[in-house]
Motif scaffolding. Sequence first.
Motif: not given
Length: 324
Positions: A181-187
């Motif tokens: 889920y890290v990519p989503f938080a970054a986006v």
Amino acid sequence: QKMPPALPATINIREPRWDQSTFQGRAKHFFMVTDPRNLLLSGAALEEARRVVEDYRAGTVHPGLTEEQLWRAKYIYDSAFHPDTGEKMLLVGRMSAQVPMNMTITGCMLTFYRTTPAVLFWQWVNQSFNAIVNYTNRSGDAPITPSQLGTAYVSATTGAVVTALGLKSLTKHLPAIIGRYVPFAAVAAANCINIPLMRQRELKLGIPITDENGNRLGESTAAAQKAIFQVVVSRIGMAAPAMAIPPVIMNALEKRAFLKRYPYLNAPLQVGLVGLCLVFATPLCCALFPQKSSMPVNRLEPEVQARIREKDPQLETVYFNKGL
């Protein structure tokens, strides 16, 4: 063989085909606008649509033109030409490119999230794409200077990468699913930086506000704030299903023998799942708020209120294009 009756010159093709005060009407409209098949149209087809639309607006109806063809031409025209300037938009910046482009980039962000160089690279690709989309779909006729573009782009990319790497180091000791889920938080973080920065000129100088008949009443920064807030919410909403649902499915699949036997299917599967989510999430999240947004006069800045009250003391609501 009787000729079909000529089309009346009174259909309002400046507005969407469906009622924009309802979510359903807005969703139908955006399913047309984000249709990826529009990317495959030739330059000649785009020019033809432009001719039909511009002639019709000028009062010339092409002989034999049906209402269906007219709406089709309008949506082709809208998919490729900027509403305020009328210039042809960059291919990757068009709304019809949203699904294929986002599907590829998001799929890769979700697949290659384990190494730092991959995180850096895909967050950078994503923010470069976002900068192009924001520039292509900017609201109003206000040009963005190259330095503003550069600042917004660098800040958003930095924001996304810092968030991604920071969270990535935090999730080392947590269950594997959380790392996905890290990519989503970054986006999400990058959207909160990128959009206001790309549109900082609107926050400083305001965006055009009109009455319900489209007569321009001036510019308002309060309207710009509301417009940008709505865009940030719908952009994060757009990314959410595509970045939240596939990780769960992929996590389950990776535990099965099938993906262990065919590891090269990981990325294509991921991209396909993301695409499936985006085909629906993109138009539905664009439809969350009306494109022609409105706000009460008494919520505007005092000096703008005063100017409007001078011209039209009865006016209660103003309208503005929120951009995408």
